[in-house]
Scaffold this motif. Structure first.
Motif, PDB file in Angstrom:
ATOM      1  N   GLY A  26      41.933  39.949  72.636  1.00  0.00           N
ATOM      2  CA  GLY A  26      40.964  39.252  73.477  1.00  0.00           C
ATOM      3  C   GLY A  26      39.922  40.221  73.998  1.00  0.00           C
ATOM      4  O   GLY A  26      39.504  41.138  73.305  1.00  0.00           O
ATOM      5  N   SER A  27      39.515  40.053  75.245  1.00  0.00           N
ATOM      6  CA  SER A  27      38.455  40.866  75.853  1.00  0.00           C
ATOM      7  C   SER A  27      39.007  42.185  76.383  1.00  0.00           C
ATOM      8  O   SER A  27      38.903  42.490  77.571  1.00  0.00           O
ATOM      9  CB  SER A  27      37.784  40.086  76.970  1.00  0.00           C
ATOM     10  N   THR A  28      39.565  42.988  75.497  1.00  0.00           N
ATOM     11  CA  THR A  28      40.234  44.223  75.921  1.00  0.00           C
ATOM     12  C   THR A  28      39.258  45.265  76.446  1.00  0.00           C
ATOM     13  O   THR A  28      39.674  46.203  77.118  1.00  0.00           O
ATOM     14  CB  THR A  28      41.054  44.817  74.771  1.00  0.00           C
ATOM     15  N   ILE A  29      37.970  45.120  76.170  1.00  0.00           N
ATOM     16  CA  ILE A  29      36.990  46.076  76.650  1.00  0.00           C
ATOM     17  C   ILE A  29      36.941  46.105  78.173  1.00  0.00           C
ATOM     18  O   ILE A  29      36.532  47.098  78.777  1.00  0.00           O
ATOM     19  CB  ILE A  29      35.594  45.777  76.072  1.00  0.00           C
ATOM     20  N   ASP A  52      45.550  55.109  81.644  1.00  0.00           N
ATOM     21  CA  ASP A  52      44.208  54.543  81.673  1.00  0.00           C
ATOM     22  C   ASP A  52      43.589  54.571  80.276  1.00  0.00           C
ATOM     23  O   ASP A  52      44.184  55.072  79.320  1.00  0.00           O
ATOM     24  CB  ASP A  52      43.327  55.249  82.709  1.00  0.00           C
ATOM     25  N   THR A  53      42.395  54.026  80.173  1.00  0.00           N
ATOM     26  CA  THR A  53      41.808  53.869  78.845  1.00  0.00           C
ATOM     27  C   THR A  53      41.422  55.200  78.212  1.00  0.00           C
ATOM     28  O   THR A  53      41.208  55.264  77.003  1.00  0.00           O
ATOM     29  CB  THR A  53      40.579  52.960  78.907  1.00  0.00           C
ATOM     30  N   ALA A  54      41.323  56.241  79.029  1.00  0.00           N
ATOM     31  CA  ALA A  54      41.037  57.566  78.478  1.00  0.00           C
ATOM     32  C   ALA A  54      42.303  58.251  77.986  1.00  0.00           C
ATOM     33  O   ALA A  54      42.237  59.381  77.488  1.00  0.00           O
ATOM     34  CB  ALA A  54      40.350  58.435  79.530  1.00  0.00           C
ATOM     35  N   ASN A  77      38.245  55.001  75.238  1.00  0.00           N
ATOM     36  CA  ASN A  77      38.028  54.107  76.382  1.00  0.00           C
ATOM     37  C   ASN A  77      38.421  52.656  76.121  1.00  0.00           C
ATOM     38  O   ASN A  77      37.924  51.741  76.770  1.00  0.00           O
ATOM     39  CB  ASN A  77      36.575  54.169  76.854  1.00  0.00           C
ATOM     40  N   THR A  78      39.293  52.445  75.161  1.00  0.00           N
ATOM     41  CA  THR A  78      39.901  51.120  74.966  1.00  0.00           C
ATOM     42  C   THR A  78      41.395  51.292  74.723  1.00  0.00           C
ATOM     43  O   THR A  78      41.860  52.385  74.411  1.00  0.00           O
ATOM     44  CB  THR A  78      39.299  50.363  73.768  1.00  0.00           C
ATOM     45  N   ILE A  79      42.109  50.227  74.903  1.00  0.00           N
ATOM     46  CA  ILE A  79      43.536  50.223  74.600  1.00  0.00           C
ATOM     47  C   ILE A  79      43.822  49.018  73.731  1.00  0.00           C
ATOM     48  O   ILE A  79      43.653  47.883  74.168  1.00  0.00           O
ATOM     49  CB  ILE A  79      44.401  50.165  75.879  1.00  0.00           C
ATOM     50  N   ASP A  80      44.242  49.263  72.491  1.00  0.00           N
ATOM     51  CA  ASP A  80      44.646  48.185  71.597  1.00  0.00           C
ATOM     52  C   ASP A  80      46.148  47.933  71.683  1.00  0.00           C
ATOM     53  O   ASP A  80      46.605  46.797  71.644  1.00  0.00           O
ATOM     54  CB  ASP A  80      44.256  48.508  70.152  1.00  0.00           C
ATOM     55  N   VAL A  96      64.183  43.492  82.316  1.00  0.00           N
ATOM     56  CA  VAL A  96      63.116  42.924  81.510  1.00  0.00           C
ATOM     57  C   VAL A  96      61.881  43.790  81.741  1.00  0.00           C
ATOM     58  O   VAL A  96      61.489  44.033  82.887  1.00  0.00           O
ATOM     59  CB  VAL A  96      62.824  41.460  81.878  1.00  0.00           C
ATOM     60  N   TYR A  97      61.307  44.256  80.662  1.00  0.00           N
ATOM     61  CA  TYR A  97      60.137  45.133  80.733  1.00  0.00           C
ATOM     62  C   TYR A  97      58.880  44.319  80.438  1.00  0.00           C
ATOM     63  O   TYR A  97      58.816  43.598  79.431  1.00  0.00           O
ATOM     64  CB  TYR A  97      60.277  46.288  79.749  1.00  0.00           C
ATOM     65  N   TYR A  98      57.901  44.457  81.322  1.00  0.00           N
ATOM     66  CA  TYR A  98      56.647  43.716  81.211  1.00  0.00           C
ATOM     67  C   TYR A  98      55.477  44.670  81.019  1.00  0.00           C
ATOM     68  O   TYR A  98      55.422  45.742  81.629  1.00  0.00           O
ATOM     69  CB  TYR A  98      56.399  42.892  82.474  1.00  0.00           C
ATOM     70  N   CYS A  99      54.534  44.210  80.264  1.00  0.00           N
ATOM     71  CA  CYS A  99      53.280  44.915  80.039  1.00  0.00           C
ATOM     72  C   CYS A  99      52.217  44.293  80.937  1.00  0.00           C
ATOM     73  O   CYS A  99      52.113  43.058  81.025  1.00  0.00           O
ATOM     74  CB  CYS A  99      52.927  44.756  78.560  1.00  0.00           C
ATOM     75  N   GLN A 100      51.441  45.138  81.610  1.00  0.00           N
ATOM     76  CA  GLN A 100      50.335  44.676  82.436  1.00  0.00           C
ATOM     77  C   GLN A 100      49.036  45.277  81.946  1.00  0.00           C
ATOM     78  O   GLN A 100      48.952  46.466  81.656  1.00  0.00           O
ATOM     79  CB  GLN A 100      50.553  45.092  83.898  1.00  0.00           C
ATOM     80  N   GLY A 101      48.004  44.453  81.886  1.00  0.00           N
ATOM     81  CA  GLY A 101      46.647  44.920  81.635  1.00  0.00           C
ATOM     82  C   GLY A 101      45.810  44.611  82.865  1.00  0.00           C
ATOM     83  O   GLY A 101      45.819  43.473  83.355  1.00  0.00           O
TER      84      GLY A 101
END
Length: 119
Positions: A26-29, A52-54, A77-80, A96-101
């Protein structure tokens, strides 16, 4: 909108290893950092590690420092995709392990993946 999908959980013996993945779409930028959280029944969701994205690792929980490694794949500067390499697993890592953006004013969450450490 950002969609996150975790994978890689499972059952492992104490001392073993697992690698979790979180694929972002999606809008990962718009993402400024991503993080791994974990939660056990009846307790709050706690941050395990953040990047972070760096590619700078901003945080590790004391309980996992030296055993877990967070990393990411993607252009500058992005994370795929975000990873969590978990070594020397202990029964208390079961959760339970969760991913957060995280955007500036909004968070997105994956559906979670179960990690069970047991003999």
């Amino acid at each position: 909108q950002v969609q996150l999908m975790e994978s890689g959980g499972g059952l492992v013996q104490p001392g073993g290893s697992l690698r979790l993945s979180c694929a972002a779409s999606g809008s990962t930028i718009s993402i400024i950092y991503m993080a791994w959280y974990r939660q056990v029944p009846g307790k709050q969701r706690d941050m395990v590690a953040r990047i972070d994205t760096a590619g700078r690792t901003n945080y590790y929980a004391d309980s996992v420092r030296g055993r877990f490694t967070i990393s990411k794949a993607g252009a500058v500067n992005t994370i795929d995709t975000m990873y969590l390499q978990m070594n020397n697993l202990k029964p208390e890592d079961t959760a339970v392990y969760y991913c957060q953006g995280r955007e500036r004013s909004k968070s997105y969450w994956g559906q979670g993946t179960q990690v069970t450490v047991s003999s």
